[in-house]
Design a protein around this motif. Structure first.
Motif, mmCIF file in Angstrom:
data_model
loop_
_atom_site.group_PDB
_atom_site.id
_atom_site.type_symbol
_atom_site.label_atom_id
_atom_site.label_comp_id
_atom_site.label_asym_id
_atom_site.label_seq_id
_atom_site.Cartn_x
_atom_site.Cartn_y
_atom_site.Cartn_z
ATOM 1 N N VAL A 30 5.576 7.441 -1.178
ATOM 2 C CA VAL A 30 6.094 7.982 -2.434
ATOM 3 C C VAL A 30 6.045 9.501 -2.314
ATOM 4 N N LEU A 31 7.185 10.123 -2.404
ATOM 5 C CA LEU A 31 7.248 11.592 -2.327
ATOM 6 C C LEU A 31 7.292 12.142 -3.736
ATOM 7 N N THR A 32 6.283 12.935 -4.093
ATOM 8 C CA THR A 32 6.249 13.464 -5.459
ATOM 9 C C THR A 32 6.710 14.917 -5.502
ATOM 10 N N LYS A 33 6.927 15.378 -6.717
ATOM 11 C CA LYS A 33 7.232 16.780 -7.011
ATOM 12 C C LYS A 33 8.554 17.230 -6.394
ATOM 13 N N LEU A 34 9.476 16.306 -6.318
ATOM 14 C CA LEU A 34 10.802 16.672 -5.820
ATOM 15 C C LEU A 34 11.641 17.354 -6.887
ATOM 16 N N ASP A 35 11.053 17.543 -8.070
ATOM 17 C CA ASP A 35 11.728 18.359 -9.084
ATOM 18 C C ASP A 35 11.526 19.847 -8.779
ATOM 19 N N GLY A 36 10.645 20.151 -7.849
ATOM 20 C CA GLY A 36 10.453 21.545 -7.427
ATOM 21 C C GLY A 36 11.612 21.979 -6.545
ATOM 22 N N ASP A 37 11.467 23.128 -5.912
ATOM 23 C CA ASP A 37 12.628 23.635 -5.180
ATOM 24 C C ASP A 37 12.629 23.244 -3.704
ATOM 25 N N THR A 38 11.775 22.282 -3.334
ATOM 26 C CA THR A 38 11.817 21.816 -1.952
ATOM 27 C C THR A 38 13.111 21.044 -1.695
ATOM 28 N N ILE A 46 0.887 -1.165 0.000
ATOM 29 C CA ILE A 46 0.000 0.000 0.000
ATOM 30 C C ILE A 46 0.918 1.206 0.000
ATOM 31 N N LEU A 47 0.925 1.922 -1.104
ATOM 32 C CA LEU A 47 1.854 3.045 -1.218
ATOM 33 C C LEU A 47 1.105 4.356 -1.039
ATOM 34 N N PHE A 48 1.570 5.126 -0.099
ATOM 35 C CA PHE A 48 0.962 6.420 0.197
ATOM 36 C C PHE A 48 1.723 7.497 -0.583
ATOM 37 N N VAL A 49 0.989 8.208 -1.440
ATOM 38 C CA VAL A 49 1.602 9.211 -2.315
ATOM 39 C C VAL A 49 1.367 10.602 -1.723
ATOM 40 N N VAL A 50 2.433 11.370 -1.606
ATOM 41 C CA VAL A 50 2.287 12.696 -0.995
ATOM 42 C C VAL A 50 3.186 13.717 -1.690
ATOM 43 N N ASP A 51 2.640 14.905 -1.829
ATOM 44 C CA ASP A 51 3.351 16.012 -2.473
ATOM 45 C C ASP A 51 4.407 16.566 -1.503
ATOM 46 N N ALA A 52 5.663 16.461 -1.891
ATOM 47 C CA ALA A 52 6.767 16.885 -1.013
ATOM 48 C C ALA A 52 6.763 18.383 -0.736
ATOM 49 N N MET A 53 6.017 19.125 -1.569
ATOM 50 C CA MET A 53 6.007 20.582 -1.406
ATOM 51 C C MET A 53 5.050 21.031 -0.293
ATOM 52 N N GLY A 80 9.064 11.112 -6.990
ATOM 53 C CA GLY A 80 8.640 11.595 -8.302
ATOM 54 C C GLY A 80 9.408 12.867 -8.614
ATOM 55 N N THR A 81 9.933 12.933 -9.841
ATOM 56 C CA THR A 81 10.769 14.087 -10.182
ATOM 57 C C THR A 81 10.306 14.785 -11.457
ATOM 58 N N GLU A 102 6.625 15.309 -14.448
ATOM 59 C CA GLU A 102 5.312 14.832 -14.896
ATOM 60 C C GLU A 102 5.407 13.661 -15.860
ATOM 61 N N LYS A 103 6.566 13.485 -16.466
ATOM 62 C CA LYS A 103 6.708 12.418 -17.463
ATOM 63 C C LYS A 103 6.765 11.041 -16.818
ATOM 64 N N MET A 104 6.434 10.031 -17.598
ATOM 65 C CA MET A 104 6.381 8.667 -17.079
ATOM 66 C C MET A 104 7.750 8.141 -16.612
ATOM 67 N N GLU A 105 8.811 8.725 -17.132
ATOM 68 C CA GLU A 105 10.153 8.262 -16.746
ATOM 69 C C GLU A 105 10.641 8.978 -15.481
ATOM 70 N N ALA A 106 9.902 9.997 -15.050
ATOM 71 C CA ALA A 106 10.405 10.836 -13.952
ATOM 72 C C ALA A 106 10.135 10.204 -12.586
ATOM 73 N N LEU A 107 10.696 9.019 -12.403
ATOM 74 C CA LEU A 107 10.524 8.297 -11.142
ATOM 75 C C LEU A 107 11.874 7.746 -10.723
ATOM 76 N N ASP A 108 12.218 7.905 -9.456
ATOM 77 C CA ASP A 108 13.461 7.335 -8.949
ATOM 78 C C ASP A 108 13.176 6.491 -7.722
ATOM 79 N N VAL A 109 13.947 5.427 -7.586
ATOM 80 C CA VAL A 109 13.960 4.699 -6.325
ATOM 81 C C VAL A 109 14.506 5.660 -5.277
ATOM 82 N N PHE A 110 14.032 5.551 -4.045
ATOM 83 C CA PHE A 110 14.491 6.468 -2.993
ATOM 84 C C PHE A 110 15.819 5.983 -2.403
ATOM 85 N N TYR A 111 16.841 6.817 -2.557
ATOM 86 C CA TYR A 111 18.144 6.528 -1.953
ATOM 87 C C TYR A 111 18.348 7.461 -0.763
ATOM 88 N N PRO A 112 18.329 6.918 0.469
ATOM 89 C CA PRO A 112 18.459 7.785 1.645
ATOM 90 C C PRO A 112 19.715 8.659 1.613
#
Ligand code: GDP
Length: 295
Positions: free
Chosen positions: A245-253, A216-223, A273-274, A276-286
């Protein structure tokens, strides 16, 4: 709120980096500054304090005071410690079951539908899976259209039932469809609301109990700052989700939300999420996120 973290940390670090040698006093001073910067960035007090206490202790234990480059050593210590707080290592998805059921939850606008598409694309192209997307948002016909468009772009089938207003029936029918067609991952996009809402929570909890998802993946806007943490807590209390899943990390947060959410709900962050495109996804590296937060 997070935008200023960088400046504040820079200021704190300048104290250290500017020193040829470092005294115990300015380590303490710097830790105080760093704690302040983290608090200003919505990292909660307990986390910020635990973090600086741990770093200071390690710093003193490793003779930072007499090191050739104390600033550098301390920076590395902070980086390692932050990465540890955010889970340390990459947390893989549990996708061994056939079919694997993945439920996607979150508020409207967080990026659920976009992420559903990205995840399907990731699993198909990088994990050799055959995903099926299920359109479970029965309130917004546009969300069904959106998922179909995304499915078309990435060449992944989408299960819809535009005549049904029953998300549980749709989810179950989607799973049956996947079994019939040999699709081994079912990604169920669910309805959100603009704010946390009892009806939405009940509905998604019912979808959960009737489909027994593996993830169960919880999606949240990082901004969204502190709201992201509150929303994460509300969803986790109800759904006991398996990852964030933290989205919109391509913003300035700076990504301070990653630290706060992990410390409050103690669930791994699995993707970011980095774009809007389908490829703009990264595994989370702490460790990468730690560098980003510290700048
Ligand atoms: P949902 O309501 O949770 O399903 O959210 P959507 O998937 O429809 O996304 C809401 C908006 O955010 C859309 O305009 C998306 O293109 C955009 N979006 C989603 N993820 C990202 C991301 O990682 N970065 C950026 N910049 N935009 C995103």
């Amino acid at each position: 709120m997070f935008e200023n973290l960088q400046d504040k940390l820079d200021r704190a670090f300048k104290v250290l980096k500017g020193q040829g040698s470092i005294t115990e006093i300015n380590v303490a001073e710097t830790m105080k500054e760093i704690r302040k910067a983290l608090l200003d960035a919505d990292v909660n007090y307990k986390t910020a304090k635990a973090f600086t206490d741990e770093v200071r202790e390690k710093a003193l234990g490793q003779n930072v005071l007499t090191a050739v480059s104390p600033g550098q050593l301390l920076t590395k210590l902070m980086n390692d410690e932050l990465a540890n707080l955010m889970g340390g290592t990459v947390q893989e998805l549990n996708i061994t079951a056939n079919p694997t059921i993945i439920l996607i939850a979150g508020l409207n606008g967080a990026g659920k539908t976009t992420f559903s598409g990205k995840l399907a694309n990731f699993l198909a192209t990088q994990k050799n899976k055959k995903p099926l997307l299920v359109a479970g948002d029965v309130y917004r016909p546009a969300a069904i259209d959106q998922l179909e468009v995304l499915g078309g772009q990435i060449n992944v089938p989408v299960y819809t039932d535009r005549n049904s207003k029953d998300p549980i029936a749709i989810a179950k029918a989607g799973i049956a469809e996947a079994k019939k067609n040999g699709q081994n991952v079912v990604i169920i996009d669910t309805a959100g609301r603009l704010a946390i809402d009892e009806e939405m929570m009940n509905e998604i909890a019912e979808v959960k109990s009737s489909t027994n998802p593996h993830e169960i993946l919880f999606v949240v806007d990082a901004m969204t700052g502190q709201d992201a943490v509150n929303t994460a807590k509300a969803f986790n209390d109800r759904l006991d989700f398996t990852g964030v899943v933290l989205t919109k990390l391509d913003g300035d947060t700076r990504g301070g939300a990653a630290l706060s959410i992990k410390s409050v709900v103690n669930k791994p962050i699995k993707f970011i999420g980095t774009g809007e495109k389908m490829e703009a996804l990264d595994v989370f590296y702490p460790d990468r996120m730690a560098s980003r937060i510290l700048g």
